[in-house]
Design an enzyme around this catalytic site. Structure first.
Site, PDB file in Angstrom:
ATOM      1  N   HIS A 171      31.531  75.792  30.434  1.00  0.00           N
ATOM      2  CA  HIS A 171      32.816  75.396  31.031  1.00  0.00           C
ATOM      3  C   HIS A 171      32.953  76.023  32.426  1.00  0.00           C
ATOM      4  CE1 HIS A 171      34.829  72.934  28.123  1.00  0.00           C
ATOM      5  NE2 HIS A 171      34.794  73.833  27.151  1.00  0.00           N
TER       6      HIS A 171
ATOM      7  N   HIS B 210      38.284  66.848  23.027  1.00  0.00           N
ATOM      8  CA  HIS B 210      37.312  67.281  22.009  1.00  0.00           C
ATOM      9  C   HIS B 210      36.973  66.148  21.048  1.00  0.00           C
ATOM     10  CE1 HIS B 210      39.115  71.186  23.198  1.00  0.00           C
ATOM     11  NE2 HIS B 210      37.910  71.653  22.979  1.00  0.00           N
TER      12      HIS B 210
ATOM     13  N   HIS C 223      28.521  77.106  25.099  1.00  0.00           N
ATOM     14  CA  HIS C 223      29.591  76.122  25.341  1.00  0.00           C
ATOM     15  C   HIS C 223      30.621  76.704  26.308  1.00  0.00           C
ATOM     16  CE1 HIS C 223      32.489  72.918  23.902  1.00  0.00           C
ATOM     17  NE2 HIS C 223      33.352  73.828  24.347  1.00  0.00           N
ATOM     18  N   GLU C 224      31.087  77.919  26.020  1.00  0.00           N
ATOM     19  CA  GLU C 224      32.146  78.513  26.854  1.00  0.00           C
ATOM     20  C   GLU C 224      31.642  78.816  28.261  1.00  0.00           C
ATOM     21  OE1 GLU C 224      34.986  78.133  25.859  1.00  0.00           O
ATOM     22  OE2 GLU C 224      34.628  77.870  23.730  1.00  0.00           O
TER      23      GLU C 224
ATOM     24  N   GLU D 103      34.046  68.626  28.065  1.00  0.00           N
ATOM     25  CA  GLU D 103      33.683  69.127  26.741  1.00  0.00           C
ATOM     26  C   GLU D 103      32.253  68.723  26.377  1.00  0.00           C
ATOM     27  OE1 GLU D 103      34.844  71.127  24.447  1.00  0.00           O
ATOM     28  OE2 GLU D 103      36.459  71.690  25.799  1.00  0.00           O
TER      29      GLU D 103
ATOM     30  N   TYR E  40      40.684  68.363  33.013  1.00  0.00           N
ATOM     31  CA  TYR E  40      40.689  68.560  31.560  1.00  0.00           C
ATOM     32  C   TYR E  40      41.666  67.599  30.898  1.00  0.00           C
ATOM     33  CZ  TYR E  40      39.421  71.477  27.553  1.00  0.00           C
ATOM     34  OH  TYR E  40      38.902  71.952  26.370  1.00  0.00           O
TER      35      TYR E  40
ATOM     36  N   ASP F  16      45.377  66.602  22.094  1.00  0.00           N
ATOM     37  CA  ASP F  16      44.114  67.196  22.552  1.00  0.00           C
ATOM     38  C   ASP F  16      43.807  66.802  24.003  1.00  0.00           C
ATOM     39  OD1 ASP F  16      41.620  68.582  22.267  1.00  0.00           O
ATOM     40  OD2 ASP F  16      40.623  66.691  21.777  1.00  0.00           O
TER      41      ASP F  16
END
Lengths: 96, 344
Positions: B170, B268, B166-167, B190, B181, B263
């Site tokens: 990005h 998310h 996931h990271e 995301e 974002y 958020d």
């Protein structure tokens, strides 16, 4: 002095929030808060990282009488000196 | 510009070094030198990449892995503990994150001939043991950082392949579509991170769309939250429901889309909607074909792409890839039906 702390962001959406009087803080953190109130500019982060993904954003509002200080940090610009206070307040929120 | 006078320049702040010394942690001088040189080399790379000459001959590196130990401070690149080709360390977290980064790098190379986060072989920087009981992981535009977790809700976040995937994704999104974002483009950012976190986990476990659990972060949940996860791509909104985390707020349909400001406008939260689409498409044409379709589409998206224009872009690629026989002939129909199922 009243402190209002909140944290947003992270891998899953969660808002952590707590309010506390500075007299209820441990002695070392009380000193730290007093320092922030007298020298707020020394604790203002240089710049936020717009490329941060999933990181936390921290907000700290201090109010004493008419004086109001608002500090905003993220994981990359949180000053070392402020970290114990943030850690303490985060624990008070009861959130991970 | 001020002239840089002779001073003791170092990556690790002196007070941290003092604390580490007190704790019995030795910091070799060469580690600090490597860190400084490393930063300088990266600055040179970025400068070169943005220059005209880079457009003619893109510089290519080897996507080498560098793992740093933050030693429970909030400092990155503190102690270099393992680098590409180096021997395993005594710290299993360091070794796991190193291996996971290798699996992710190999996936992108094999599946899409895409090297590292930038397709120029940028080094993969991984920081572990970040902060005290830090229950999070993040990408900061340059590197990945993982906390140890609080031990109650989350255990060490560096342990999970889908979280690392996931990271790192990005980073891939940053260097391709550059999705902003905020709001729907942020939710797509995301979404892509979840998609490839899940896909890489499925490939690693030799699962299919039918046998995968479609959960993100299930392997980092603390002892009392076993069976729960950060997100469910199959059933958004059902990943967790407990007093420590609250209830999973993800919608699985446009009729429940989050319209608040928290958020970053629900990045998310609303990612649950395209996540569900991906699950449905992967179930229809299999995960590897859906991943190819999503990746090829990513390269065509704009930073401000919203859900509606994302659907248009996916359909365009579906047609193109079907003609080239790289995805099944009925892919366009499957995609249309999947978007319709979530109200798009």
């Amino acid at each position: 002095m009243k402190l209002v702390y909140s944290r947003e962001g992270g891998l899953f959406p969660q808002r952590a929030h707590t309010e506390v009087q500075s007299a209820d803080l441990p002695a070392d953190l009380q000193k730290m808060v007093d320092k922030v109130l007298t020298q707020p500019d020394a604790y203002q982060p240089v710049s936020a990282n717009s490329a941060l993904r999933d990181g936390y954003q921290y907000r700290l509002d201090l109010t004493e009488g008419r004086k109001k200080i608002c500090l905003r940090f993220d994981d990359l610009n949180l000053p070392d000196e402020v970290q114990p206070l943030i850690h303490f307040l985060q624990q008070r929120t009861g959130k991970p | 510009m001020k002239k840089h006078v002779g001073c003791l320049c170092q990556i690790i702040p002196p007070f941290i070094i003092d604390e580490l010394k007190k704790a019995g942690v030795a910091i070799p001088t060469n580690t600090r030198t490597i860190s400084r040189e490393f930063r300088e080399r990266r600055a040179d790379q970025l400068a070169l990449r943005s220059s005209q000459s880079a457009l003619v001959t893109p510089p290519t590196k080897n996507a080498d892995r560098f793992v740093y130990d933050s030693n429970t401070t909030q400092h990155q690149r503190l102690l270099l503990v393992r680098k590409e080709g180096g021997a395993a360390t005594v710290d299993p977290i360091v070794n796991t994150v190193y291996e996971n980064a290798g699996i992710i790098r190999e996936y992108y190379k094999t599946a899409f001939n895409y090297l590292s986060v930038d397709n120029h072989g940028a080094d993969l920087i991984l920081n572990v043991h970040f902060g005290q009981n830090y229950a999070n992981a993040f990408w900061d535009g340059d590197e990945m950082t993982f906390g140890d977790g609080d031990g109650e809700v989350f255990i060490n976040l560096a342990n999970a392949l889908d979280v690392a995937g996931h990271e790192l994704t990005h980073g891939v999104v940053q260097y391709t579509a550059g999705l902003t974002y905020q709001g729907q483009p942020g939710a797509l950012n995301e979404h892509y991170a979840d998609v490839f976190g899940s896909v890489i986990k499925q490939v690693s476990k030799k699962q299919t769309a039918a046998t995968a659990d479609w959960l993100i972060g299930d392997e980092i949940m603390g002892p009392s939250l076993q069976g729960q996860a950060l997100r469910s791509m199959k059933a958004p909104g059902t990943a967790y429901d407990n007093p420590l985390m609250g209830k999973d707020p993800q919608p699985d349909h446009m009729n429940a889309i989050y319209k608040g400001t928290g958020d970053n406008g629900g990045v998310h939260i609303n990612s649950g909607i395209p996540n569900k689409v991906f699950f449905l498409v992967a179930t229809g044409i299999e995960t590897d074909k859906a991943a190819l379709l999503w990746f090829e589409t990513l390269k065509t998206l704009k930073p401000t792409t919203n859900f509606k224009s994302f659907k248009t872009a996916i359909l365009k690629q579906a047609k193109k890839l079907a003609v080239a026989k790289r995805v099944p002939a009925d892919t366009e129909t499957v995609v249309k039906e999947s978007f319709l199922a979530v109200g798009l």
